[in-house]
Design a protein around this motif. Structure first.
Motif, PDB file in Angstrom:
ATOM      1  N   ASN B  40       0.837  -1.194   0.000  1.00 51.90           N
ATOM      2  CA  ASN B  40       0.000   0.000   0.000  1.00 51.90           C
ATOM      3  C   ASN B  40       0.876   1.250   0.000  1.00 51.90           C
ATOM      4  OD1 ASN B  40      -1.782   2.057   0.451  1.00 51.90           O
ATOM      5  ND2 ASN B  40      -2.263   1.475   2.545  1.00 51.90           N
ATOM      6  N   PHE B  41       0.859   1.966  -1.128  1.00 52.44           N
ATOM      7  CA  PHE B  41       1.603   3.229  -1.196  1.00 52.44           C
ATOM      8  C   PHE B  41       0.646   4.408  -1.094  1.00 52.44           C
ATOM      9  CE2 PHE B  41       5.101   0.680  -3.118  1.00 52.44           C
ATOM     10  CZ  PHE B  41       6.049   1.029  -2.181  1.00 52.44           C
ATOM     11  N   GLY B  42      -0.499   4.173  -0.487  1.00 47.32           N
ATOM     12  CA  GLY B  42      -1.476   5.249  -0.371  1.00 47.32           C
ATOM     13  C   GLY B  42      -1.866   5.535   1.062  1.00 47.32           C
ATOM     14  N   ILE B  43      -0.945   5.272   1.990  1.00 43.65           N
ATOM     15  CA  ILE B  43      -1.298   5.472   3.394  1.00 43.65           C
ATOM     16  C   ILE B  43      -1.614   6.938   3.680  1.00 43.65           C
ATOM     17  CG2 ILE B  43       1.062   5.779   4.289  1.00 43.65           C
ATOM     18  CD1 ILE B  43      -1.686   3.680   5.980  1.00 43.65           C
ATOM     19  N   ALA B  44      -0.995   7.866   2.920  1.00 44.26           N
ATOM     20  CA  ALA B  44      -1.312   9.291   3.096  1.00 44.26           C
ATOM     21  C   ALA B  44      -2.785   9.544   2.814  1.00 44.26           C
ATOM     22  CB  ALA B  44      -0.433  10.140   2.173  1.00 44.26           C
ATOM     23  N   GLY B  45      -3.354   8.806   1.877  1.00 46.40           N
ATOM     24  CA  GLY B  45      -4.776   8.946   1.559  1.00 46.40           C
ATOM     25  C   GLY B  45      -5.645   8.539   2.738  1.00 46.40           C
ATOM     26  N   PHE B  46      -5.271   7.437   3.389  1.00 46.16           N
ATOM     27  CA  PHE B  46      -6.034   6.986   4.553  1.00 46.16           C
ATOM     28  C   PHE B  46      -5.945   8.033   5.671  1.00 46.16           C
ATOM     29  CE2 PHE B  46      -5.481   2.902   2.438  1.00 46.16           C
ATOM     30  CZ  PHE B  46      -6.721   2.332   2.610  1.00 46.16           C
ATOM     31  N   MET B  47      -4.731   8.612   5.825  1.00 47.07           N
ATOM     32  CA  MET B  47      -4.556   9.634   6.863  1.00 47.07           C
ATOM     33  C   MET B  47      -5.390  10.869   6.525  1.00 47.07           C
ATOM     34  SD  MET B  47      -0.475   9.252   7.606  1.00 47.07           S
ATOM     35  CE  MET B  47      -0.383  10.261   9.095  1.00 47.07           C
ATOM     36  N   ALA B  48      -5.433  11.214   5.230  1.00 45.65           N
ATOM     37  CA  ALA B  48      -6.225  12.375   4.808  1.00 45.65           C
ATOM     38  C   ALA B  48      -7.704  12.143   5.112  1.00 45.65           C
ATOM     39  CB  ALA B  48      -6.022  12.633   3.321  1.00 45.65           C
ATOM     40  N   GLY B 232      -1.458  20.256   2.061  1.00 43.96           N
ATOM     41  CA  GLY B 232      -0.050  20.084   1.698  1.00 43.96           C
ATOM     42  C   GLY B 232       0.645  18.977   2.478  1.00 43.96           C
ATOM     43  N   VAL B 233      -0.014  18.513   3.544  1.00 40.06           N
ATOM     44  CA  VAL B 233       0.610  17.477   4.384  1.00 40.06           C
ATOM     45  C   VAL B 233       0.447  16.095   3.773  1.00 40.06           C
ATOM     46  CG1 VAL B 233       0.415  16.284   6.596  1.00 40.06           C
ATOM     47  CG2 VAL B 233       0.370  18.783   6.519  1.00 40.06           C
ATOM     48  N   TYR B 234      -0.749  15.866   3.167  1.00 38.37           N
ATOM     49  CA  TYR B 234      -1.094  14.494   2.782  1.00 38.37           C
ATOM     50  C   TYR B 234      -0.606  14.157   1.377  1.00 38.37           C
ATOM     51  CZ  TYR B 234      -3.631  15.293   6.953  1.00 38.37           C
ATOM     52  OH  TYR B 234      -3.922  15.621   8.242  1.00 38.37           O
ATOM     53  N   VAL B 235       0.634  14.483   1.116  1.00 38.99           N
ATOM     54  CA  VAL B 235       1.226  14.250  -0.200  1.00 38.99           C
ATOM     55  C   VAL B 235       1.944  12.897  -0.195  1.00 38.99           C
ATOM     56  CG1 VAL B 235       1.467  16.669  -0.806  1.00 38.99           C
ATOM     57  CG2 VAL B 235       3.234  15.544   0.541  1.00 38.99           C
ATOM     58  N   THR B 236       2.418  12.536  -1.381  1.00 42.67           N
ATOM     59  CA  THR B 236       3.033  11.219  -1.505  1.00 42.67           C
ATOM     60  C   THR B 236       4.256  11.068  -0.607  1.00 42.67           C
ATOM     61  OG1 THR B 236       2.285  11.274  -3.767  1.00 42.67           O
ATOM     62  CG2 THR B 236       3.793   9.523  -3.204  1.00 42.67           C
ATOM     63  N   SER B 237       4.963  12.181  -0.372  1.00 43.13           N
ATOM     64  CA  SER B 237       6.158  12.040   0.461  1.00 43.13           C
ATOM     65  C   SER B 237       5.790  11.647   1.891  1.00 43.13           C
ATOM     66  CB  SER B 237       6.999  13.310   0.444  1.00 43.13           C
ATOM     67  OG  SER B 237       6.214  14.420   0.762  1.00 43.13           O
ATOM     68  N   LEU B 238       4.569  12.017   2.333  1.00 46.83           N
ATOM     69  CA  LEU B 238       4.133  11.562   3.664  1.00 46.83           C
ATOM     70  C   LEU B 238       4.078  10.037   3.686  1.00 46.83           C
ATOM     71  CD1 LEU B 238       2.931  12.078   6.512  1.00 46.83           C
ATOM     72  CD2 LEU B 238       0.689  12.065   5.454  1.00 46.83           C
ATOM     73  N   THR B 239       3.544   9.468   2.595  1.00 47.89           N
ATOM     74  CA  THR B 239       3.497   8.007   2.482  1.00 47.89           C
ATOM     75  C   THR B 239       4.887   7.420   2.663  1.00 47.89           C
ATOM     76  OG1 THR B 239       1.581   8.017   1.028  1.00 47.89           O
ATOM     77  CG2 THR B 239       3.016   6.109   0.902  1.00 47.89           C
ATOM     78  N   PHE B 240       5.864   8.033   2.002  1.00 49.49           N
ATOM     79  CA  PHE B 240       7.206   7.452   2.061  1.00 49.49           C
ATOM     80  C   PHE B 240       7.873   7.688   3.410  1.00 49.49           C
ATOM     81  CE2 PHE B 240       6.390   7.524  -2.481  1.00 49.49           C
ATOM     82  CZ  PHE B 240       6.637   6.191  -2.750  1.00 49.49           C
ATOM     83  N   THR B 294      16.599  21.595   4.931  1.00 52.03           N
ATOM     84  CA  THR B 294      15.951  20.633   4.030  1.00 52.03           C
ATOM     85  C   THR B 294      16.861  19.456   3.692  1.00 52.03           C
ATOM     86  OG1 THR B 294      16.619  21.973   2.185  1.00 52.03           O
ATOM     87  CG2 THR B 294      14.353  22.242   2.932  1.00 52.03           C
ATOM     88  N   ILE B 295      18.137  19.584   4.077  1.00 52.06           N
ATOM     89  CA  ILE B 295      19.049  18.460   3.844  1.00 52.06           C
ATOM     90  C   ILE B 295      18.555  17.210   4.555  1.00 52.06           C
ATOM     91  CG2 ILE B 295      21.341  17.551   4.473  1.00 52.06           C
ATOM     92  CD1 ILE B 295      22.568  20.014   3.602  1.00 52.06           C
ATOM     93  N   ARG B 296      17.822  17.417   5.649  1.00 54.30           N
ATOM     94  CA  ARG B 296      17.351  16.250   6.405  1.00 54.30           C
ATOM     95  C   ARG B 296      16.477  15.346   5.551  1.00 54.30           C
ATOM     96  NH1 ARG B 296      12.211  18.221   9.470  1.00 54.30           N
ATOM     97  NH2 ARG B 296      11.910  20.219   8.452  1.00 54.30           N
ATOM     98  N   PHE B 297      15.749  15.947   4.594  1.00 59.42           N
ATOM     99  CA  PHE B 297      14.893  15.104   3.759  1.00 59.42           C
ATOM    100  C   PHE B 297      15.739  14.250   2.807  1.00 59.42           C
ATOM    101  CE2 PHE B 297      11.956  18.588   4.897  1.00 59.42           C
ATOM    102  CZ  PHE B 297      11.068  17.808   5.627  1.00 59.42           C
ATOM    103  N   ILE B 298      16.866  14.837   2.359  1.00 59.28           N
ATOM    104  CA  ILE B 298      17.794  14.043   1.545  1.00 59.28           C
ATOM    105  C   ILE B 298      18.345  12.906   2.388  1.00 59.28           C
ATOM    106  CG2 ILE B 298      19.975  14.097   0.276  1.00 59.28           C
ATOM    107  CD1 ILE B 298      19.389  17.075  -0.282  1.00 59.28           C
ATOM    108  N   LEU B 299      18.681  13.232   3.631  1.00 59.62           N
ATOM    109  CA  LEU B 299      19.226  12.194   4.522  1.00 59.62           C
ATOM    110  C   LEU B 299      18.200  11.089   4.772  1.00 59.62           C
ATOM    111  CD1 LEU B 299      21.208  14.392   7.065  1.00 59.62           C
ATOM    112  CD2 LEU B 299      22.091  12.974   5.216  1.00 59.62           C
ATOM    113  N   VAL B 300      16.900  11.477   4.843  1.00 59.32           N
ATOM    114  CA  VAL B 300      15.859  10.455   5.024  1.00 59.32           C
ATOM    115  C   VAL B 300      15.888   9.478   3.845  1.00 59.32           C
ATOM    116  CG1 VAL B 300      13.372  10.037   5.023  1.00 59.32           C
ATOM    117  CG2 VAL B 300      14.323  11.820   6.470  1.00 59.32           C
ATOM    118  N   GLY B 301      15.996  10.041   2.635  1.00 59.21           N
ATOM    119  CA  GLY B 301      16.039   9.195   1.442  1.00 59.21           C
ATOM    120  C   GLY B 301      17.231   8.260   1.451  1.00 59.21           C
ATOM    121  N   VAL B 302      18.398   8.823   1.779  1.00 57.57           N
ATOM    122  CA  VAL B 302      19.610   7.998   1.832  1.00 57.57           C
ATOM    123  C   VAL B 302      19.462   6.914   2.897  1.00 57.57           C
ATOM    124  CG1 VAL B 302      22.080   8.012   2.336  1.00 57.57           C
ATOM    125  CG2 VAL B 302      21.074   9.853   0.978  1.00 57.57           C
ATOM    126  N   GLY B 303      18.913   7.336   4.043  1.00 61.76           N
ATOM    127  CA  GLY B 303      18.719   6.386   5.134  1.00 61.76           C
ATOM    128  C   GLY B 303      17.812   5.242   4.723  1.00 61.76           C
TER     129      GLY B 303
END
Lengths: 302, 326
Positions: B40-48, B232-240, B294-303
């Protein structure tokens, strides 16, 4: 054929005879059929995978389904178990029509199958695999599952049954291991044992010997014979002719989707149509002679 | 470098509505993916659905706060059914595509100007707190100590969030220890094998989808309880982000998602505080302090990448399982 056959005892097991009515021919009626099908066909695009006019599977016996690759054996299996739907035809199991019945309901009716590519549930333990097979578990219903006292007793009962079966299949020492850690042959055994947890009437095995080492062949054969002894009907697909000859009471031969011959194992093997369609004209010839890459002494030449 | 501020802000990440919202959503994903194998890559939708269902039923229909929560839960069950009936017969990756699209459709529906009276469009929704705050049993004043000092409203949110989280985790634990959970895990491994044993695989997958969906929408509600609903919160990046929390803790565990969510938010709080300070004190060259945060978001991806490659079973996952990951 395969080296596994060397380990088989010389005397074949006692066969069940007198299964058919009238002269033996493709589609011959049986005394007590468990499955009957009429005009069952399945096409994949332009390819006719299965086109069976009439076929009956005898109850309480071991029936082998043989045929060359692409003969439609596995497709027929899928049709019978509800994993695939035929384009035409009627077919029933123990007197009940199976048209439009989904796979899980077919299984609940007592018809259980295994798969050509073994489907052990890898990240479940061997014991969990077994317990999953048991039928009528109240704890499998969502509403009951969160109240352990409603299903603890049944769970205990299932566990005992599972352990007993595992012991029979010599997997009891592995009960807490992930199924993924088993060897290919052990997975075949596990799949068969798991199928038995459902208390089946008809056991359908899709190539039970494929990829099993010779040491395990013997015990697998014993297990299949035991199923019959316990009153179950067995239908299996197999390429190993020695196994077929050894344990099958009845053999159905398919080629290009049709039933081309059936009968008791020994008689079917003599049928020229079968030798042609399945065994090929080189069945007793050394492979070297067929390919022509090895020169053999002339004595065994045909 | 103001270390006391950094540490205090980091400590707050340990216990915040956002942390609990993530933990709840990650629990839902654990049900979906970790146990049932539903991608499920739509958890942001459920949260919305949770957040909007709560806010809309209060603002538009004048419901009480608890009625709003019930509406959200019913809505998330309906959404699961709507999503599941056509898609659960599909294989894993197709479900992933459909869920990601469904979540986007939902978000755009909440964002469009056509329903601005109800959804608030790009402004989102706010000012739905009266009923909830009136029900607050805590008298006015400050509670807690050190970095964990909260006023009575914040405490009320946190307590409710904690209770919800505890109930959901306990429920999931009971479910997965039961024969029902065994069937669900079997479906994750190979649904045809389970079908051949006489289990109604479709019904089980639907039940798993609904339960996980309800957890996700509860997460959305907890996210919306203290402040406002912002599209703006319930975007795909929230899912990730939720996926990161899940995989960090261990997908096929009950406490892993909770631990993952806590670590995720503590790290986020730490990095968003420490990185700009590193820039302003000249340790981190070449970038501005806005870029640094905003570097922290890059670090999240790397992590996330490192995690999936080197420890796919997560922190609490069974080590033996790793040996067999396909």
């Amino acid at each position: 054929m395969s080296s596994s056959s060397a380990k088989l005892p010389g005397k074949p097991a006692a066969k069940t005879i007198g299964l058919h009515v009238g002269t033996i021919r493709p589609g011959v009626p049986k005394v007590d059929p468990i499955i009957t099908m009429d005009n069952v066909s399945r096409k994949f695009g332009g390819l006719v995978a299965v086109d069976v006019e009439h076929l009956e599977i005898p109850r309480g016996a071991i029936t082998a389904l043989i045929g060359p690759n692409g003969a439609g054996k596995t497709t027929l299996f899928n049709l019978l178990t509800g994993f695939d739907k035929p384009d035409t035809g009627t077919w029933n199991f123990a007197g009940k029509s199976l048209a439009g019945i989904p796979a899980f309901k077919v299984a609940q009716m007592g018809q259980v199958r295994t798969f050509q590519l073994t489907k052990a549930l890898s990240l479940l333990t061997v014991l969990q695999n077994m317990k999953l097979g048991a039928k009528d578990q109240r704890g499998e219903k969502l509403m009951f599952s969160i109240f352990p006292f409603l299903w603890k007793a049944k769970e205990q009962e299932i566990e005992e049954k599972a352990l007993e079966l595992l012991k029979r299949f010599k997997l009891d020492t592995k009960k807490d291991d992930f199924a993924a850690s088993l060897s290919g042959g052990q997975r075949k055994l596990l799949e068969m044992a798991r199928a038995l947890m459902t208390d089946p009437v008809l056991v359908m095995l899709d190539e039970p010997m494929a990829g099993v080492n010779p040491a395990l062949t013997q015990s697998l054969l014993e297990h299949v014979l035991n199923l019959k002894k316990e009153g179950m009907t067995v239908l299996f697909v197999e390429h190993d002719m020695h196994m077929v000859r050894h344990i099958a009471d009845w053999v159905v031969v398919m080629a290009e989707g049709r039933v081309v011959a059936e009968g008791p194992a020994d008689e079917v093997m003599k049928n020229p149509a079968v030798i042609d369609a399945y065994l090929g004209s080189h069945q007793d010839t050394d492979l070297g002679t067929v390919t022509g890459r090895i020169t053999l002494p002339p004595k065994g030449k045909k | 470098m103001d270390w006391s501020a950094i540490l205090s802000n980091t400590a707050q990440g340990l216990l915040s509505p956002a942390t609990m919202a993530f933990a709840l959503a990650a629990l839902g994903l654990a049900m979906h993916f970790g146990f049932a194998g539903l991608l499920n890559f739509g958890i942001a939708g459920f949260m919305a659905i949770g957040a909007y269902g709560y806010a809309i039923s209060i603002l538009t229909f004048g419901f009480e706060w608890w009625q709003g929560i019930l509406v959200s839960l019913v809505a998330s069950v309906l959404f699961s059914l709507l999503l599941g009936i056509p898609t659960l017969r599909l294989r894993g990756d197709y479900l992933a595509i459909v869920t990601i699209a469904a979540a986007e459709i939902l978000r755009l529906l909440f964002l469009t100007n056509a329903f601005v009276d109800v959804t608030g469009s790009a402004d989102g929704l706010s000012g739905y707190h009266n009923s909830f705050r009136a029900a607050n049993p805590f008298p006015e004043g400050d509670y807690g100590f050190g970095p964990w000092t909260y006023n009575n409203i914040e405490v009320w949110v946190l307590i409710l969030g904690l209770i919800t989280l505890a109930i959901c985790a306990f429920l999931l634990l009971l479910l997965m220890k039961s024969p029902w959970g065994r069937v669900i895990k079997g479906i994750r491994e190979d649904e045809d094998a389970v079908r051949a044993l006489g289990k109604n695989v479709f019904a089980y997958k639907m039940q798993a989808l609904i339960i996980g969906g309800v957890f996700g929408s509860l997460g959305g509600i907890v996210y919306a309880l203290p402040s406002a609903v912002n599209p703006g919160v319930y975007v795909t990046s929230l899912t990730f982000f939720v996926w990161t929390a899940l995989l960090l803790g261990g997908a096929a565990t009950v406490f892993g998602p909770v631990l993952g969510a806590v670590i995720f938010w503590v790290l986020q709080a730490f990095l968003s505080n420490v990185l700009p300070q590193l820039v302003s004190s000249g340790i981190l060259p070449f970038i501005s302090s806005i870029q640094a945060s905003t570097i922290r978001f890059i670090l999240v991806g790397v992590g996330l990448m490192l995690l999936v490659i080197y420890r796919p079973q997560g922190i609490l996952g069974d080590k033996k399982e790793l040996t067999f990951v396909k």
